[in-house]
Motif scaffolding. Sequence first.
Motif, short mmCIF file in Angstrom:
data_model
loop_
_atom_site.label_atom_id
_atom_site.label_comp_id
_atom_site.label_asym_id
_atom_site.label_seq_id
_atom_site.Cartn_x
_atom_site.Cartn_y
_atom_site.Cartn_z
N ARG A 42 0.75 -1.55 0.06
CA ARG A 42 0.07 0.04 0.00
C ARG A 42 0.80 1.57 0.12
O ARG A 42 0.84 2.29 0.18
N ASP A 43 1.74 1.63 0.56
CA ASP A 43 2.74 2.22 0.27
C ASP A 43 3.98 2.39 -0.78
O ASP A 43 4.76 1.54 -0.98
N PHE A 44 3.89 3.64 -1.60
CA PHE A 44 4.34 3.94 -3.09
C PHE A 44 4.64 5.15 -3.29
O PHE A 44 4.61 5.90 -1.87
N GLY A 45 6.12 4.74 -3.14
CA GLY A 45 6.97 6.35 -3.52
C GLY A 45 7.38 7.04 -4.53
O GLY A 45 7.32 6.00 -5.69
N GLU A 46 7.37 8.49 -5.32
CA GLU A 46 7.58 9.08 -6.57
C GLU A 46 7.86 10.07 -6.37
O GLU A 46 8.22 10.92 -5.54
N ASP A 62 -7.09 4.11 -1.83
CA ASP A 62 -6.23 3.52 -0.34
C ASP A 62 -5.00 3.68 -0.64
O ASP A 62 -3.97 2.98 0.69
N ILE A 63 -4.17 3.99 -2.01
CA ILE A 63 -2.68 4.06 -1.43
C ILE A 63 -2.50 4.41 -0.61
O ILE A 63 -2.61 6.40 -1.14
N ARG A 64 -0.94 4.79 -0.17
CA ARG A 64 -0.32 5.34 0.76
C ARG A 64 1.13 6.45 -0.37
O ARG A 64 1.73 5.60 -0.20
N TRP A 65 -0.09 7.27 -1.02
CA TRP A 65 1.78 8.35 -1.64
C TRP A 65 2.37 8.88 -0.83
O TRP A 65 2.34 9.68 -0.29
N HIS A 66 4.10 8.13 -0.67
CA HIS A 66 5.31 9.60 0.25
C HIS A 66 6.42 9.74 -1.23
O HIS A 66 6.47 9.66 -2.46
N PHE A 67 6.12 10.67 -1.27
CA PHE A 67 6.40 12.16 -2.00
C PHE A 67 8.37 11.95 -1.41
O PHE A 67 8.82 12.33 -0.12
N ARG A 81 -3.13 17.60 -0.64
CA ARG A 81 -4.65 17.03 -1.07
C ARG A 81 -4.77 15.94 -0.72
O ARG A 81 -5.54 15.41 -0.11
N PHE A 82 -3.70 15.14 -1.53
CA PHE A 82 -3.29 13.20 -0.94
C PHE A 82 -2.48 13.29 -0.06
O PHE A 82 -2.33 11.57 0.05
N ILE A 83 -1.40 14.39 -0.61
CA ILE A 83 -0.15 12.82 0.01
C ILE A 83 0.28 11.96 1.73
O ILE A 83 -0.57 12.89 2.44
N HIS A 84 0.66 11.38 1.67
CA HIS A 84 0.43 10.48 2.62
C HIS A 84 1.70 11.06 3.76
O HIS A 84 1.87 10.95 4.50
N LEU A 85 3.17 10.97 2.93
CA LEU A 85 4.39 11.79 3.93
C LEU A 85 5.33 12.35 2.83
O LEU A 85 5.27 11.61 1.90
N ILE A 86 6.09 13.55 3.20
CA ILE A 86 6.61 14.30 2.15
C ILE A 86 7.88 13.29 2.92
O ILE A 86 8.22 14.66 4.07
N LYS A 110 2.45 15.47 7.45
CA LYS A 110 3.30 14.71 8.05
C LYS A 110 4.90 14.84 7.42
O LYS A 110 4.64 14.77 5.84
N CYS A 111 5.79 15.31 7.31
CA CYS A 111 6.38 14.86 6.66
C CYS A 111 8.23 14.48 7.95
O CYS A 111 8.76 14.31 8.06
N LEU A 112 9.32 14.34 6.70
CA LEU A 112 10.58 13.73 6.86
C LEU A 112 11.50 14.80 6.61
O LEU A 112 11.45 15.54 5.52
N LEU A 113 12.69 15.23 7.34
CA LEU A 113 13.73 16.39 6.86
C LEU A 113 14.78 14.96 6.54
O LEU A 113 15.30 14.22 6.33
#
Length: 225
Positions: A42-46, A62-67, A81-86, A110-113
């Motif tokens: 379910r977790d995908f990164g682009e 219901d895909i959790r998109w990670h940038f 609008r839709f991002i799960h985690l940057i 939600k963000c990561l550094l």
Amino acid sequence: MINAEDYYNIHKITQEHKATIVAVSKTKPIEDIQALYNLGQRDFGENYVQELLTKQQQLPKDIRWHFIGHLQSNKVKQLVRFIHLIQSVDSFKLLQEINKQAQKINKPIKCLLQVYIAKEETKFGMNENELAELIQSIQQNPLSHVHIIGFMGMASFTTDKNQVRKEFQQLKKIFDQYKSYQIKNYNLQILSMGMSSDYTIAIEKGSNSIRIGSLLFGERNTSKS
Ligand SMILES: *Cc1c(COP(=O)(O)O)cnc(C)c1O
């Protein structure tokens, strides 16, 4: 085509270490993402905003998109609008823009550094001084709609395993050091490190989120993007 057997093997390893897999699908077609989704992922990164927007529209909601790519401020609006985690925040200015856009739609992001640990000059991310400055900035100017929940880093692109081990160890050390900070909307839980070539070392050094592309989806055609 996806590599289902590798997926199950990596999945087993991550489960044993209470880590999660982010499947990095950049440049890969919708069908491959759907195939991995059908196996339970379910977790995908682009890495690229436009590519992500196109895929997000066509794939299950219901895909959790990670940038995970370099993010320009003017693209933030389209993501919130839709991002799960940057995962790739590398400046306070970017964080302020995320906060501004998140506030508009009243949805905390939600963000990561992204911390720079590699020897190479080309990798994005903040060095330790820049990281310290950014954290000082959020202490002084609390942001209501961004939640800092961890760090992301990339090791050097090298076959020297000791070098890679050293770099992951360094990031884990920084992570542990900053974990104790008491700041509003700041709670470090995710340490995102490890890719196809080095994820076992990353897990050994304390990663709890690995970003796997080519091992799952096959090599990327490097002539484009
Ligand atoms: C492309 C990419 C990955 C995945 O790399 P692979 O070597 O294909 O597993 C992971 N993290 C980031 C930030 C990337 O850009």
